[in-house]
Design an enzyme around this catalytic site. Structure first.
Site, PDB file in Angstrom:
ATOM      1  N   SER A 160       0.861  -1.278  -0.054  1.00 21.20           N
ATOM      2  CA  SER A 160      -0.058  -0.178  -0.098  1.00 21.20           C
ATOM      3  C   SER A 160       0.879   1.346   0.060  1.00 21.20           C
ATOM      4  O   SER A 160       1.623   1.323  -0.877  1.00 21.20           O
ATOM      5  CB  SER A 160      -1.058   0.076   1.122  1.00 21.20           C
ATOM      6  OG  SER A 160      -2.083   0.802   1.157  1.00 21.20           O
TER       7      SER A 160
ATOM      8  N   ASP B 239      -5.508  -3.853  -1.857  1.00 22.33           N
ATOM      9  CA  ASP B 239      -4.681  -3.619  -0.985  1.00 22.33           C
ATOM     10  C   ASP B 239      -4.048  -4.824  -0.294  1.00 22.33           C
ATOM     11  O   ASP B 239      -4.698  -5.718   0.028  1.00 22.33           O
ATOM     12  CB  ASP B 239      -5.487  -2.644   0.082  1.00 22.33           C
ATOM     13  CG  ASP B 239      -4.207  -2.051   0.820  1.00 22.33           C
ATOM     14  OD1 ASP B 239      -3.201  -2.606   1.323  1.00 22.33           O
ATOM     15  OD2 ASP B 239      -4.390  -0.748   0.938  1.00 22.33           O
TER      16      ASP B 239
END
Length: 341
Positions: A48, A162
């Site tokens: 991320s 993610d």
């Protein structure tokens, strides 16, 4: 790999950069602290925001990125929000990706100066996906697609979101990093027994030396309300899309109230998703550290700021530098920094 390796001449670091939204700016400060001590970062894995920072660093564009984020205020961040309210996610992140593309261009991971691994999650196969080749920006975009918040990346049969969903602190890719003397991991979702603020963690002398103007200080005190501005803008967007020229018969006010209520519901869901995701990542990161203990662990408490407070870059970078200094000094006493704040 341990501190003895450095004391005997080894200075090569495999760096793990965790996910955590805006707190990921602290990764920049950690990199600065390592480089100030003469360490060489020879491999990076990131998830991320950690993938963003790691990829930009490997592309040699971290100074430019740092300058940009340190200049952002809450209105600038607001302008970067491209709301879509798609069933697959509330935002597209296309404006942010356009900025990153302007910085690093169309570069492949295998062409970077150092090996980089970014981690995403495949919703179809329910497993981690490690990007170690291919377009860097595509890998970053997949790694940062918070489920329900940022739209996923469709790659073949994969639906990528993610990496923090399964692995917010990807230590495993660095355990066998070639030529590294030790592993440094940065957890930016660390649990703290009591809530602690960013200001409480920064050294007093740094606070005193802060050259911010009164206008900037007043602005920072209002920062917590920026998400309210986003909500208001979104509600106006709903009004524009839903009015269809009506309202002259007295129904417009009722329609506007309905749209406002809908906007509030959508943002309440978004806040809940972000907070829930934050809690999950914090718990998973603890398990990753327990399973693969790094040689040096730098922990940024998740209470220092909210996931979306991307206007606090300058202070979060300073915090990362400060906590990295402390962690390195604890593990490697006497290895002094050759740079000043």
């Amino acid at each position: 790999m341990n501190e003895l390796a450095h004391l005997s001449g080894g200075n090569k670091v495999a760096l793990v950069l965790g996910s955590g939204g805006a707190r990921g700016y602290a990764h920049i400060g950690v990199i600065e602290a390592l480089e100030a001590r003469g360490f060489e970062i020879v491999a990076v894995s990131g998830c991320s925001m950690g993938a963003v920072i790691g990829g930009i660093y490997a592309a040699g564009k971290l100074p430019e990125y740092r300058d940009w984020v340190c200049q952002l205020d809450y209105l600038d961040v607001l302008k970067l929000v491209d709301v879509t309210w798609s069933p697959m996610g509330a935002m597209r992140a296309s404006k942010v990706m356009s900025k990153l593309e302007a910085l690093v261009g169309d570069i492949l991971i295998e062409d970077l100066a150092i090996p980089v691994t970014t981690v995403a999650t495949d919703l179809v196969r329910q497993r981690e996906v490690w990007f170690q080749s291919g377009p860097l920006l595509q890998a970053i975009r997949a790694s940062m697609a918070v489920p329900g918040v940022i739209t996923p990346v469709h790659l073949g049969e994969q639906v990528l979101v993610d990496g923090g969903l399964l692995n917010p602190l990807p230590i495993m890719p660095m355990v066998a990093a070639h030529q590294a003397d030790f592993v440094v991991a940065v957890n930016v979702t660390a649990h703290s027994p009591l809530p602690v603020t960013l200001e409480e963690l920064l050294p007093q002398e740094e606070n005193a030396a802060d050259s911010r103007t009164q206008k900037e200080i007043d602005r920072d005190q209002r920062m917590g309300s920026w998400i309210g501005d986003v909500r208001a803008a979104t509600q106006k967007l709903w009004a524009g899309l839903g009015a269809n020229g009506e309202g002259s018969n007295g129904e417009g006010e009722e329609q506007e109230e309905t749209i406002e209520a809908r906007g509030k519901r959508e943002w309440s869901k978004l806040d809940m998703i972000l907070e829930s995701f934050d809690i999950t990542q914090a718990a998973l990161a603890k398990y990753k550290v327990a399973g693969y203990p790094p040689d040096v662990l730098i922990e940024i408490p998740k209470t220092v700021c909210s996931t979306y407070e991307f206007y606090r870059g300058r202070d979060l970078i300073r915090l990362g530098r400060h906590l990295a200094d402390e962690a390195l000094e604890r593990r490697m006493p006497g290895i002094a920094s050759d740079a000043t704040e």
